[in-house]
Scaffold this motif. Structure first.
Motif, PDB file in Angstrom:
ATOM      1  N   GLU B  69       0.860  -1.194   0.000  1.00 33.34           N
ATOM      2  CA  GLU B  69       0.000   0.000   0.000  1.00 33.34           C
ATOM      3  C   GLU B  69       0.895   1.242   0.000  1.00 33.34           C
ATOM      4  O   GLU B  69       1.667   1.448   0.950  1.00 33.34           O
ATOM      5  CB  GLU B  69      -0.847   0.058   1.287  1.00 33.34           C
ATOM      6  N   LYS B  85      -3.674   7.176   1.881  1.00 35.17           N
ATOM      7  CA  LYS B  85      -3.161   6.344   0.789  1.00 35.17           C
ATOM      8  C   LYS B  85      -2.679   7.259  -0.323  1.00 35.17           C
ATOM      9  O   LYS B  85      -3.336   8.248  -0.666  1.00 35.17           O
ATOM     10  CB  LYS B  85      -4.256   5.411   0.258  1.00 35.17           C
ATOM     11  N   ARG B  87      -2.837   7.583  -3.437  1.00 32.05           N
ATOM     12  CA  ARG B  87      -3.586   7.107  -4.607  1.00 32.05           C
ATOM     13  C   ARG B  87      -4.676   8.119  -4.909  1.00 32.05           C
ATOM     14  O   ARG B  87      -5.581   8.333  -4.098  1.00 32.05           O
ATOM     15  CB  ARG B  87      -4.201   5.735  -4.263  1.00 32.05           C
ATOM     16  N   CYS B  88      -4.602   8.737  -6.045  1.00 31.18           N
ATOM     17  CA  CYS B  88      -5.581   9.760  -6.400  1.00 31.18           C
ATOM     18  C   CYS B  88      -6.976   9.153  -6.491  1.00 31.18           C
ATOM     19  O   CYS B  88      -7.165   8.039  -6.982  1.00 31.18           O
ATOM     20  CB  CYS B  88      -5.198  10.394  -7.736  1.00 31.18           C
ATOM     21  N   ALA B  89      -7.983   9.936  -6.021  1.00 31.95           N
ATOM     22  CA  ALA B  89      -9.365   9.459  -6.041  1.00 31.95           C
ATOM     23  C   ALA B  89      -9.922   9.370  -7.470  1.00 31.95           C
ATOM     24  O   ALA B  89     -10.953   8.744  -7.695  1.00 31.95           O
ATOM     25  CB  ALA B  89     -10.237  10.394  -5.202  1.00 31.95           C
ATOM     26  N   HIS B  90      -9.258   9.996  -8.428  1.00 32.50           N
ATOM     27  CA  HIS B  90      -9.739   9.946  -9.802  1.00 32.50           C
ATOM     28  C   HIS B  90      -9.296   8.637 -10.455  1.00 32.50           C
ATOM     29  O   HIS B  90      -9.952   7.619 -10.344  1.00 32.50           O
ATOM     30  CB  HIS B  90      -9.229  11.189 -10.567  1.00 32.50           C
ATOM     31  N   LYS B  91      -8.152   8.611 -11.096  1.00 32.11           N
ATOM     32  CA  LYS B  91      -7.740   7.390 -11.781  1.00 32.11           C
ATOM     33  C   LYS B  91      -6.586   6.668 -11.107  1.00 32.11           C
ATOM     34  O   LYS B  91      -5.969   5.788 -11.689  1.00 32.11           O
ATOM     35  CB  LYS B  91      -7.409   7.706 -13.241  1.00 32.11           C
ATOM     36  N   GLY B  92      -6.297   7.087  -9.879  1.00 37.93           N
ATOM     37  CA  GLY B  92      -5.371   6.260  -9.099  1.00 37.93           C
ATOM     38  C   GLY B  92      -3.912   6.653  -9.127  1.00 37.93           C
ATOM     39  O   GLY B  92      -3.075   5.941  -8.570  1.00 37.93           O
ATOM     40  N   LYS B  94      -0.359   8.008  -8.209  1.00 36.42           N
ATOM     41  CA  LYS B  94       0.310   8.367  -6.963  1.00 36.42           C
ATOM     42  C   LYS B  94       0.424   9.883  -6.916  1.00 36.42           C
ATOM     43  O   LYS B  94       0.830  10.515  -7.897  1.00 36.42           O
ATOM     44  CB  LYS B  94       1.736   7.785  -6.973  1.00 36.42           C
ATOM     45  N   CYS B 109      -2.870  16.422  -7.767  1.00 31.96           N
ATOM     46  CA  CYS B 109      -2.498  15.260  -8.572  1.00 31.96           C
ATOM     47  C   CYS B 109      -1.786  15.722  -9.843  1.00 31.96           C
ATOM     48  O   CYS B 109      -2.214  16.666 -10.501  1.00 31.96           O
ATOM     49  CB  CYS B 109      -3.740  14.443  -8.936  1.00 31.96           C
TER      50      CYS B 109
END
Ligand code: FES
Ligand code: FE2
Lengths: 156, 453
Positions: B69, B85, B87-92, B94, B109
């Motif tokens: 993670e 985390k 990890r962007c809430a859109h397409k992930g 970093k 992002c």
């Protein structure tokens, strides 16, 4: 041979001794107050209270060399081999007895099925001792010092 | 958590790998077992992430991966430590790639420019009208707090103990204090060595890639039977060279002080003692350790007496533990202020990080000694580290053999041993490793059962 050429051939000769594993001869090229230094951070100054990959005096370098002769040097059974590839050293004369050189390098170290490739710039500080060149400082600015590194076992 | 591979569908398949005095070789060399650990052991235990001194100001951050993670630990605008985390809430994507740094007032992002507040909530989306009517509709007049769920996932199980930040990624498992119990006394001893009771991570990190299983490293920290063999070529050579032209009464340089005890005899390490705690934690050096004979740094003793009073100061200084293992991720040396952190990557690949700490309020001499120790013993250029890693790798390769499927942990085992409770043992016992595998089995099985119910 000019003074500058003499320093350049000395830098090549030093690397050749390391590649040929003539470590005792290499040690004889170092002054008693030698510093063999590989900083961990970019633009690291010696006064910085910061760690280094190597910050070794003559005793520690002797330890490395004597260790390689031990029958119990397990990580070197079988031994690693190395190859320095040096770019032409840039030399600055300081007075008539001291020299600084700057030499970009590629360094390969192989151990059984694995070979690592490192690169960077090595800075020498050389002095004339009784007419012979000796290394007072060797600073290795490693290119990938931020990377997670594998074991680096021989001398850059 | 993802479901483990079918090979380990039942707790019985896991318990079969661990016996009281030996473990099946698959715990080190099998990729499915590694996945099992990443699905169950690491998420359900308290894993060391970082130290709060690394992020002193709002916006400061550091990143690390735990059980695959990607995480960001940051200081929010109120000064609180937050873990989200990476990890962007859109397409992930970093959000940040650096290992550490400073953010402005929010996280942006790099891909489509969504921004998040330092608490992880979604702040803005370019051209927000495109999301009209969806759960990402930032313009909707009836947005409720429930919309917070569309921000970055926040790790909720975060505990800070004397600046050490631990996270537990899943809800399975034990509470922080139940998990660590009295083993926290080693962190206390390290922090109490500062006259101000505070530590600061400084001096840079060694990142040493190990092509072996993480447990070989963790077990080795309390393995007192290896230094005189594996480190003979390094520490033994230091001793040989030094005593060639010095005798016992000469003042030793710090290098000799640090190397020499590695080649102490078996009795020395046996008498050092080992203490185990429930849940896999342990330390060697109950009575003394390889760090006990370091020369005193002028003024330091008095500064501790001033801070704590004579009795407490002397107790702090008399505690010279060797390695403390906070199973499974963190190992510390309180007496010399170093941390070594296991970051597992694959069954045969582990990133080992070595950190150094400053005793706030103590002189720079302490830090210089700490840096020297870490450089000589833990760096990728260390002749001590080379032989340790060589041995771990040798195990990784040797266990491919089909002859003997079991790895021995028999030294000083006896059937009446109570590894479920705290206890002190002779230093050369392998009891700490038996305790680790008991915890390994218990924690994995408990997490599997929690997931099933
Ligand atoms: S992936 Fe982050 S904004 Fe699109
Ligand atoms: Fe070791």
């Amino acid at each position: 041979m000019s003074e500058i050429e003499r320093v350049q051939s000395f830098v090549y000769y030093e690397a050749q001794l390391l590649d040929e594993k003539k470590f005792d001869e290499w040690l004889a090229l170092l002054t008693d107050d030698v510093l063999y230094w590989m900083p961990l951070k970019r633009d690291q100054a010696e006064e910085d209270i910061y760690n280094s990959l190597l910050y070794e005096d003559k005793l520690l370098l002797q330890v490395r060399i004597e260790r390689l002769k031990s029958p119990r040097v397990f990580s070197q059974l079988p031994p690693s081999h190395c190859q320095h590839v040096l770019q032409h050293p840039e030399v600055i004369c300081q007075g008539d007895k001291e020299y600084q050189s700057r030499t970009p390098f590629i360094y390969l170290e192989s151990h059984m099925d694995t070979q690592i490739t490192l690169g960077g710039v090595v800075h020498h500080e050389l002095v004339n001792v009784d007419g012979e060149l000796r290394i007072r400082r060797k600073r290795i600015e490693l290119l990938n010092r931020e990377s997670a590194l594998p074991s680096i076992q021989l001398f850059l | 958590m993802t479901a483990s591979t079918t090979r380990f569908a039942n707790p019985a398949d896991v318990t079969a790998l661990v016996r009281d005095d030996e473990v099946h070789k698959d715990v080190y060399i099998d990729a499915d077992v590694f996945q099992l650990e990443m699905d169950h052991l690491w998420p359900s235990t308290w894993i060391f992430l970082g130290h709060d001194s690394q992020i002193p100001m709002p916006g400061d951050f550091m990143t690390a991966d735990i059980a695959a993670e990607p995480l960001i630990m940051l200081r929010d605008k109120d000064g609180c430590v937050v873990v989200v985390k990476n990890r962007c809430a859109h397409k992930g994507a970093k959000l940040v790639s650096a290992l550490s740094g400073k953010l402005s007032s929010n996280l942006r992002c790099p891909y489509h420019g969504w921004t998040f507040r330092l608490d992880g909530s979604l702040r803005s989306i370019p051209e927000p009208k495109g999301y009209a009517g969806s759960k990402y509709d930032l313009l909707a007049s009836d947005r409720t707090t429930a919309d917070k769920s569309i921000g970055l996932s926040r790790v909720k199980n975060v505990e800070i103990y004397r600046g050490f930040v631990f996270v537990k990624l899943s809800d399975a498992g034990l509470g922080f204090h139940e998990f660590f119990g009295d083993s926290l006394s080693s962190i206390d001893n390290m922090a109490d060595r500062s006259p101000e009771g505070r530590l600061e991570v400084v001096g840079g990190t060694f990142r040493y890639m190990h092509n072996c299983n993480w447990k070989m490293f963790v077990e080795n920290l309390n393995d007192t039977m290896h230094p005189m063999v594996a480190h003979h070529s390094s520490a033994g050579t230091v001793k040989k060279l030094w005593y060639a032209d010095h005798d016992k009464t000469d003042v030793k340089p710090m290098v000799v002080e640090q190397f020499e005890p590695f080649v102490s005899n078996y009795k020395f390490f046996d008498d050092m003692g080992v203490k185990i705690f429930p849940n896999g934690h342990s330390y060697t050096g109950v009575n003394f350790s390889i760090h006990s004979a370091y020369s005193a740094i002028p003024g330091y003793h008095d500064s501790l007496v001033n801070a704590y009073g004579k009795e407490k100061a002397e107790n702090i200084l008399a505690t010279n533990r060797h390695n403390t293992v906070y199973y499974p991720s963190l190992t510390i040396k309180g007496a010399i202020q170093t941390l070594r952190i296991a970051r597992p990557i694959a069954h045969d690949k582990t990133l080992l990080e070595s950190w150094t700490l400053r005793l706030v309020g103590a002189s720079d001499e302490h830090l210089k000694r700490t840096l020297m120790y870490s450089r000589l013993i833990n760096a990728p250029t260390s002749v001590v580290g080379h032989d340790d890693l060589h041995c771990y790798r040798a195990i990784q390769e040797g266990l491919a053999s089909s002859d003997n499927e079991w790895v021995s942990l028999h030294r000083r085992y006896d059937e009446s041993e109570r590894i479920d409770i705290s206890g002190e043992y002779k230093g050369n016992s392998e009891v700490s490793m038996r305790g680790q595998f008991r915890a390994w089995r218990e924690r994995i099985v408990a997490s599997m059962q929690a997931q099933a119910s």
